[in-house]
Design an enzyme around this catalytic site. Structure first.
Site, PDB file in Angstrom:
ATOM      1  N   SER A   1       0.802  -1.430  -0.086  1.00 33.87           N
ATOM      2  CA  SER A   1      -0.043   0.121   0.102  1.00 33.87           C
ATOM      3  C   SER A   1       0.831   1.284  -0.039  1.00 33.87           C
ATOM      4  O   SER A   1       0.412   2.243  -0.366  1.00 33.87           O
ATOM      5  CB  SER A   1      -0.858   0.027   1.317  1.00 33.87           C
ATOM      6  OG  SER A   1      -1.654  -1.197   1.491  1.00 33.87           O
TER       7      SER A   1
ATOM      8  N   HIS B   1      -1.297  -2.760  -6.581  1.00 31.35           N
ATOM      9  CA  HIS B   1      -1.851  -2.787  -5.610  1.00 31.35           C
ATOM     10  C   HIS B   1      -3.457  -2.784  -5.829  1.00 31.35           C
ATOM     11  O   HIS B   1      -3.952  -1.915  -6.667  1.00 31.35           O
ATOM     12  CB  HIS B   1      -1.513  -1.490  -5.017  1.00 31.35           C
ATOM     13  CG  HIS B   1      -2.243  -0.903  -3.742  1.00 31.35           C
ATOM     14  ND1 HIS B   1      -2.587   0.293  -3.677  1.00 31.35           N
ATOM     15  CD2 HIS B   1      -2.591  -1.734  -2.687  1.00 31.35           C
ATOM     16  CE1 HIS B   1      -3.253   0.336  -2.214  1.00 31.35           C
ATOM     17  NE2 HIS B   1      -3.235  -0.918  -1.830  1.00 31.35           N
TER      18      HIS B   1
ATOM     19  N   GLU C   1      -3.803  -0.262  -8.645  1.00 35.21           N
ATOM     20  CA  GLU C   1      -2.905   0.808  -8.902  1.00 35.21           C
ATOM     21  C   GLU C   1      -1.531   0.119  -9.588  1.00 35.21           C
ATOM     22  O   GLU C   1      -1.172  -0.912  -8.934  1.00 35.21           O
ATOM     23  CB  GLU C   1      -2.556   1.474  -7.563  1.00 35.21           C
ATOM     24  CG  GLU C   1      -3.405   2.514  -7.257  1.00 35.21           C
ATOM     25  CD  GLU C   1      -3.069   3.327  -5.816  1.00 35.21           C
ATOM     26  OE1 GLU C   1      -3.278   4.368  -5.819  1.00 35.21           O
ATOM     27  OE2 GLU C   1      -2.453   2.695  -4.971  1.00 35.21           O
TER      28      GLU C   1
ATOM     29  N   ASN D   1      -3.661   6.113  -1.379  1.00 40.14           N
ATOM     30  CA  ASN D   1      -3.489   6.277  -0.036  1.00 40.14           C
ATOM     31  C   ASN D   1      -2.717   7.612   0.438  1.00 40.14           C
ATOM     32  O   ASN D   1      -2.857   7.935   1.322  1.00 40.14           O
ATOM     33  CB  ASN D   1      -2.404   5.123   0.508  1.00 40.14           C
ATOM     34  CG  ASN D   1      -3.345   3.861   0.871  1.00 40.14           C
ATOM     35  OD1 ASN D   1      -4.370   4.043   1.220  1.00 40.14           O
ATOM     36  ND2 ASN D   1      -3.045   2.749  -0.049  1.00 40.14           N
TER      37      ASN D   1
END
Length: 296
Positions: free
Chosen positions: A122, A143, A155, A193
């Site tokens: 992450s 991801h 991602e 994130n």
């Protein structure tokens, strides 16, 4: 390249790893899931089986398709069983040392020099993991988001060493899983994130200061901003240990105060109050491993 990705490996059979393995198997790919030992491998199989059963019960998946998907899955306690894979996706705990050890081991085990090693991290820079191998040009960030069978985003993150062909291959692979790809530079937190975690940390600080109760913070964002889940409920779903780990990675990279994990979050992690998976975080849950949708 993408057409040659027929044999997939997943390292880690927790919530994320099990979800990744499930969508691979549902897409018709032979998938080997590697856990720490045989007991953990059986638990991973149970996790995938339960998820497939839920999909059948909700009318999202045909019973025959669920059985076929389970038949494409092999669960093991040995990394050596990943030797013949075209793509291996690492989905272990969000810890740099642990992930680096996995990549160093996979580099020696996976036989095909053209095979791609991907990380579901992450927040940890892909470059750091790639440099633990002798094939940094074949290491890429891939991801997924939780729950993997439901959320459509992936991602894709290339390091300074990642070959364009590897990026193209994993993007095509993600498309075969029915996922939508966004590209990100190799910076801690990537796209989602880097935006999401400061928001979650701000909610933790608001609760920590006594400015508002957790229930009111969540209700405010759900009813006032039409968010499907309030920030503290979402942090509980992700796992407070994971949120703290991502925050630490972001702060290590950028040194900006908004990324620093608040003391309350750190104390809750130390106390084992990790959210849904332990039954208590910012909210109390009737059981562990509750359902819901959210990143990470």
């Amino acid at each position: 390249m993408s057409a040659s990705i027929q044999r997939v490996g997943v390292v880690g059979g927790g919530r994320m790893g099990a979800g990744i393995a499930e969508v691979c198997a549902r897409a018709g790919l032979g998938t080997v899931v590697c856990e720490a030992d045989a007991t953990a491998a059986r638990a991973a199989r149970d996790r995938v089986t339960a998820s497939l059963e839920r999909a059948v019960d909700r009318g999202k998946l045909d019973r025959t398709d669920a059985e076929d998907a389970l038949g494409r899955l092999v669960f093991t306690g040995s990394l050596d069983d990943l030797a013949d894979r075209h793509l291996v996706i690492e989905a272990v705990i969000e810890n740099t040392d642990v992930k680096t050890e996995v990549f160093a081991a996979l580099d020696k085990i996976v036989e095909d020099p053209a095979a791609i090693l991907a990380t579901n991290t992450s927040s940890i820079p892909v470059m750091r993991l790639g440099m633990a191998t002798r094939r940094a040009d074949r290491v890429v960030g891939l991801h997924f988001f939780n729950p993997v069978p439901v959320l459509p985003l992936v991602e894709v993150v290339a390091s300074l060493h990642t070959a364009p062909a590897a990026v193209t291959a994993v993007e095509a692979f993600a498309a075969t899983l029915g996922k939508t790809v966004v590209r990100s530079q190799d910076r801690a937190g990537f796209v989602v994130n880097a935006l999401l975690v400061p928001y979650l940390l701000a909610a933790v600080r608001m609760a920590e200061s006594g400015f508002a109760a957790a229930t009111d913070i969540d209700a405010g964002m759900e009813l006032g901003c039409a968010h499907p889940m309030g920030p503290l409920k979402l942090a509980d779903l992700i796992g407070l240990d994971t949120v703290a780990s991502i925050a630490e990675s972001l702060y290590e990279e950028f040194k900006e105060p908004l990324y620093a994990p608040p003391p309350l979050l750190q104390r809750m992690v130390q106390a084992g109050l990790l959210g849904r998976k332990t039954g208590r975080g910012f909210h109390v849950y009737a059981g562990t491993g509750g359902s819901g949708s959210g990143p990470v």
